[in-house]
Design an enzyme around this catalytic site. Structure first.
Site, PDB file in Angstrom:
ATOM      1  N   LEU A   1       0.834  -1.213   0.000  1.00  0.00           N
ATOM      2  CA  LEU A   1       0.000   0.000   0.000  1.00  0.00           C
ATOM      3  C   LEU A   1       0.866   1.260   0.000  1.00  0.00           C
ATOM      4  O   LEU A   1       0.762   2.137   0.874  1.00  0.00           O
ATOM      5  CB  LEU A   1      -0.927  -0.031   1.222  1.00  0.00           C
ATOM      6  CG  LEU A   1      -1.895  -1.225   1.287  1.00  0.00           C
ATOM      7  CD1 LEU A   1      -2.785  -1.117   2.529  1.00  0.00           C
ATOM      8  CD2 LEU A   1      -2.736  -1.333   0.012  1.00  0.00           C
ATOM      9  N   HIS A   2       1.717   1.361  -1.050  1.00  0.00           N
ATOM     10  CA  HIS A   2       2.639   2.496  -1.129  1.00  0.00           C
ATOM     11  C   HIS A   2       1.896   3.840  -1.015  1.00  0.00           C
ATOM     12  O   HIS A   2       2.111   4.606  -0.079  1.00  0.00           O
ATOM     13  CB  HIS A   2       3.407   2.471  -2.456  1.00  0.00           C
ATOM     14  CG  HIS A   2       4.216   1.235  -2.690  1.00  0.00           C
ATOM     15  ND1 HIS A   2       5.221   0.819  -1.864  1.00  0.00           N
ATOM     16  CD2 HIS A   2       4.169   0.317  -3.699  1.00  0.00           C
ATOM     17  CE1 HIS A   2       5.770  -0.293  -2.338  1.00  0.00           C
ATOM     18  NE2 HIS A   2       5.147  -0.625  -3.451  1.00  0.00           N
ATOM     19  N   ASP A   3       1.038   4.143  -1.979  1.00  0.00           N
ATOM     20  CA  ASP A   3       0.397   5.465  -2.010  1.00  0.00           C
ATOM     21  C   ASP A   3      -0.637   5.657  -0.904  1.00  0.00           C
ATOM     22  O   ASP A   3      -0.707   6.769  -0.330  1.00  0.00           O
ATOM     23  CB  ASP A   3      -0.212   5.713  -3.394  1.00  0.00           C
ATOM     24  CG  ASP A   3       0.863   5.925  -4.459  1.00  0.00           C
ATOM     25  OD1 ASP A   3       0.555   5.838  -5.649  1.00  0.00           O
ATOM     26  OD2 ASP A   3       2.037   6.163  -4.078  1.00  0.00           O
TER      27      ASP A   3
END
Ligand code: RIB
Ligand code: CA
Length: 310
Positions: free
Chosen positions: A238-240
């Protein structure tokens, strides 16, 4: 929640599968208000990422300004992440082409929102080209602005062994902003990759039966499949979405004050971050740890609420 407790934010984004999930999370969190969106070439070309932003905004019923941003980085050759996000930037996930809002330019949208002094926080989810261009053209506009950026890495990259994609895609942009009036809060790859959803975390129809909920599920599952070859299992980092949460929940991350620099030349070190000794320049708030389980819970709950309310 009183209006005084709601934080208006601007999203600068290159959708991109995890960008779409991050936009949805920003819409789902009652303590945030998405004021406007601007797009930047990154995961895919500017036409594709702008189309994806328009389609998703229409599907989510968003009536906000969308600004079309930079097609090229400030100086180096353009790259994309089509191998991961697909040529269309969404790995073929179907998002209906509803009546899309006309787009303005990113510069006009950013200037209008930041000059109005309503928005003091920009959440940047892609290469920093739009913001760096603004910093060069109107330096004072970034005074008092916090940029919360998903990008960079000090412990190994994802586009080269040493560089994270958003940093690699436009190193000059980060270098410009490190010397700008904006305050930088960096959520780097080594932290965001510790926040990953696996099959066991995601049930059946996790975001409800609405078209929006089913589309969000399709985006999440496409992201899980995209990571399967490197992760060895279906997994979605869940980078962003981490950057969106960092704009409101300081308690979910631990930060250190770091002086960082970036390699801006077209070499094997392009986009590589390095840490300089304390006292050798302006510091950034650099995330070094995340409360992964709590972030995943907030993410799943938020998108479920958004999908069920649609
Ligand atoms: O390295 C991950 C970052 O690059 C994310 O923002 C992803 O969307 C891509 O832009
Ligand atoms: Ca992105």
């Amino acid at each position: 929640m009183t209006s005084a407790e709601v934080r208006p934010i601007h999203l600068d984004t290159d959708p991109g599968l995890d960008d779409l999930l991050a936009i949805a999370l920003a819409l789902a969190l009652p303590e945030l208000r998405v004021d406007a969106l601007t797009t930047v070439a990154g995961n895919a070309g500017i036409d594709r990422v702008t189309e994806n932003a328009q389609r998703f905004a229409a599907l989510a019923g968003l009536a906000l300004p969308i600004g079309r941003g930079a097609a090229e980085p400030l100086a180096l050759s353009r790259c994309d992440a089509a191998h991961f996000h697909g040529e269309d930037g969404r790995r073929g996930v179907s998002i209906p082409a509803l009546d899309r809002r006309p787009v303005e330019t990113a510069a006009s949208v950013l200037r209008a929102r930041l000059a109005a002094h309503g928005v003091r926080c920009v959440v940047a989810l892609g290469p920093l080209t739009n913001l760096a261009t603004l910093a060069r053209e109107q330096p004072t506009l970034l005074e008092g602005i916090e940029i919360v950026w998903m990008g960079g890495a000090l412990q190994g990259g994802n586009v080269t062994p040493v560089a994270e994609f958003n940093a690699y895609a436009d190193p000059q942009a980060l270098s410009t902003l490190l010397d700008s009036a904006a305050a930088l809060r960096v959520i780097p790859l080594e932290v965001t990759e510790t926040v990953a959803l696996r099959e066991a975390d995601v049930g059946e129809q996790p975001f409800g039966a609405s078209e929006l909920g089913r589309t969000l599920e399709a985006v999440l599952r496409a992201l899980m499949e995209a990571e399967r070859p490197t992760a060895g299992e279906a997994r979605a980092s869940l980078h962003d979405p981490c950057a969106v949460l960092a704009a409101t929940r300081r308690d979910l991350f631990r930060y250190e004050e770091k002086v960082i620099r970036i390699q801006v030349d077209e070499s094997s070190d392009r986009g590589r971050l390095s840490e300089l000794p304390a006292g050798s320049g302006r510091t950034v708030h650099y995330a070094v740890e995340a409360r992964a389980d709590e972030i995943k819970r907030i993410f799943l709950d938020g998108l479920r609420r958004l999908g069920e309310a649609a």
